[in-house]
Design an enzyme around this catalytic site. Structure first.
Site, short mmCIF file in Angstrom:
data_model
loop_
_atom_site.label_atom_id
_atom_site.label_comp_id
_atom_site.label_asym_id
_atom_site.label_seq_id
_atom_site.Cartn_x
_atom_site.Cartn_y
_atom_site.Cartn_z
N ASP A 254 0.66 -1.56 -0.24
CA ASP A 254 0.02 -0.23 0.21
C ASP A 254 0.97 1.79 0.23
O ASP A 254 1.76 1.44 1.31
CB ASP A 254 -0.99 0.20 1.84
CG ASP A 254 -1.56 1.83 0.87
OD1 ASP A 254 -1.53 2.11 0.46
OD2 ASP A 254 -2.68 1.28 2.51
N GLN B 184 1.24 6.35 1.14
CA GLN B 184 1.59 7.39 1.25
C GLN B 184 3.26 7.54 0.56
O GLN B 184 3.91 8.17 1.68
CB GLN B 184 1.64 7.18 3.43
CG GLN B 184 0.01 7.36 3.46
CD GLN B 184 -0.31 8.95 3.22
OE1 GLN B 184 0.01 9.72 2.93
NE2 GLN B 184 -1.47 9.00 4.38
N CYS C 193 -8.62 6.34 10.15
CA CYS C 193 -9.43 5.23 9.59
C CYS C 193 -7.72 4.49 9.55
O CYS C 193 -8.07 3.67 8.87
CB CYS C 193 -9.34 5.48 8.09
SG CYS C 193 -9.94 6.92 7.33
N1 C6P Z 1 -5.39 8.64 4.45
C1 C6P Z 1 -5.47 10.16 5.66
O1 C6P Z 1 -6.39 11.17 6.14
P1 C6P Z 1 -7.47 6.86 -0.63
O2 C6P Z 1 -9.01 6.48 0.25
O3 C6P Z 1 -8.45 4.62 -1.62
O4 C6P Z 1 -7.40 7.36 -1.80
O5 C6P Z 1 -6.72 6.15 -0.05
C2 C6P Z 1 -6.69 5.03 1.27
C3 C6P Z 1 -5.68 5.21 2.09
C4 C6P Z 1 -4.61 4.03 2.39
N2 C6P Z 1 -4.16 3.75 2.78
C5 C6P Z 1 -3.21 4.11 3.95
C6 C6P Z 1 -2.52 4.17 4.22
C7 C6P Z 1 -3.57 5.95 3.47
O6 C6P Z 1 -3.05 6.56 4.18
C8 C6P Z 1 -4.37 5.69 2.61
C9 C6P Z 1 -5.72 7.36 2.55
C10 C6P Z 1 -5.91 9.10 4.35
O7 C6P Z 1 -4.54 9.24 6.12
C11 C6P Z 1 -7.28 9.42 4.53
S1 C6P Z 1 -8.18 8.50 5.16
#
Ligand code: C6P
Length: 401
Positions: free
Chosen positions: A196, A199, A360
């Protein structure tokens, strides 16, 4: 670096009569003019559905769309554009792997290894699979500093382990996980790995071949691109073996009521009209980042983060959550027993945009024994003066309690 700010008109505004200090870049990044203009230009001059028409506009739109795929391939150093699947974002990319890999290769009693610091989007898709197929989640623990425990990780492998799925950089702790080592260990057990990279891709150089990652997911909106577009990288040998994700147009070879065949990679995984203007925006964003230089971005953001950590630590009762030495441009913190939501709301009134809450990552919060944190996350367009503004505001607010 400061000259890039002019490329981001949104940063020029004031909120509540104070200059906006945008420090919520881990949630989403702002968009440079180059991205907005590229998308507007496509709508003004090219807009037509891709891969379908013989007409001029459709062919131009298709060229742009497939050119964007090539831009992604180059950016993450994939071997082939067949390995680049466009999705809605990291969340959809992980769901795709959980659904398709799970369908093909996982059966009751099989196991997926994730870590305790995962975002919900790298936990819940596996839990959904667990409820469908009876698979199990095994969890890599971490130290109090926020580093994954690699010896414990090695102990998790057994004959039921089918896949490992871990974050490259934690969106809460900022920890940069040793994913190369994590992949080597998994491969020594014959197990593939999904990274993943939501970030990491915006902040440090990611080379899927060097990492030897089997799958890797990231979101366009966190790397200065538009919302609603993201990427799943997969090694061709794996993608070939997986069944399609969704059914519809684009992903088929030939359809009849008796028998349907599927399109070649990567289209097998891209049912329906793709977000072809989004891919143009994503390619413009990657181009923009390349012009600045990902290594320059990493070095500047590290100096910004180090400075912020050093200054925040001078505030009484400051608790930095996540002290791993290898870290990205994310700082979670708490001050005394002030509730993060209260502090975040008051910081907002001073023009400072940070995120508050569990980010999250509720299982991580449980491990830390807290409900949530304040989180400041940086981009190359942030300045040392903005860090000073954050620190002054946190100090001021904490004195009010
Ligand atoms: N984190 C945060 O504020 P999406 O929503 O599909 O673009 O990304 C999801 C996601 C998956 N893995 C990691 C490590 C993330 O940080 C995120 C998204 C944002 O931390 C929104 S909750």
């Amino acid at each position: 670096m400061y000259k890039v700010r002019a490329d981001f008109p949104i940063l020029e505004q004031q909120v509540y009569g104070k200059p906006l200090v945008y420090l919520d870049n881990a949630a989403t990044t702002q968009k440079p003019r180059a991205v907005i203009d590229a998308m507007a230009e496509e709508y003004y001059t090219v807009n037509a559905n891709v891969h379908r028409g013989v007409h001029y506009l459709s062919q131009r739109a298709t060229d742009l769309h497939e050119g964007s795929r090539e831009a992604v391939r180059q950016f993450i150093h994939a071997v082939s554009t067949r390995e680049i699947i466009f999705t809605r974002g990291t969340t959809e990319s992980i769901n795709l792997v959980a659904a398709c890999f799970g369908e093909q290769f996982m059966h009751e009693g099989d196991e997926v290894i994730v870590s305790v610091m995962e975002h919900h989007s790298n936990i819940v898709p596996w839990q959904l699979l667990a409820s469908r197929k009876g698979i199990k989640l095994r969890v890599i623990p971490m130290t109090d500093k926020g580093e994954l425990e690699l010896e414990a990780y090695e102990q998790l492998f057994n004959e039921h382990t089918r896949i490992v799925s871990v974050a490259h950089v934690s969106n809460v702790l900022g920890t940069v996980n040793p994913v190369q080592r994590i992949i080597q260990i998994a491969h020594a057990h014959g197990v593939p790995v999904l990274i993943d990279a939501a970030q990491s891709v915006p902040h440090l150089a990611v080379d899927v071949q060097q990492l030897d990652a089997d799958f890797l997911a990231f979101s366009g909106h966190k790397i200065y691109g538009p919302t609603g577009i993201g990427v799943l990288y997969g090694k061709e040998e794996w993608l070939e073996k997986l069944p399609p994700y969704q059914g519809g147009g684009e992903m088929i070879g030939h359809v009849s009521f008796e028998h349907t065949t599927f399109n070649e990679l990567p289209f097998k995984f891209e049912a329906g009209t793709p977000d072809f203007v989004g891919t143009t925006g994503l390619a413009a964003a990657l181009h923009y980042v390349e012009q600045i230089g990902i290594d320059e971005i990493a070095a500047y953001e590290t100096s910004l983060t180090d400075y912020a950590l050093q200054q925040l630590r001078t505030i009484p009762d400051m608790r930095i959550i996540g002290e791993a030495p290898e870290r990205g441009a994310v700082i979670s913190f708490l001050v005394g027993d002030i509730h993060p939501f209260d502090m975040g709301t008051l910081l907002d009134r001073l023009g400072i945009a940070v995120r508050t809450g569990h980010h999250c990552a509720q299982p991580l919060m449980q491990r830390l024994g807290i409900e949530g944190t304040l989180r400041a996350s940086f981009s190359f367009y942030n300045t040392m003066e903005e860090v000073d503004a954050l620190v002054a505001a946190v100090r001021r607010v904490s004195q009010m309690f």
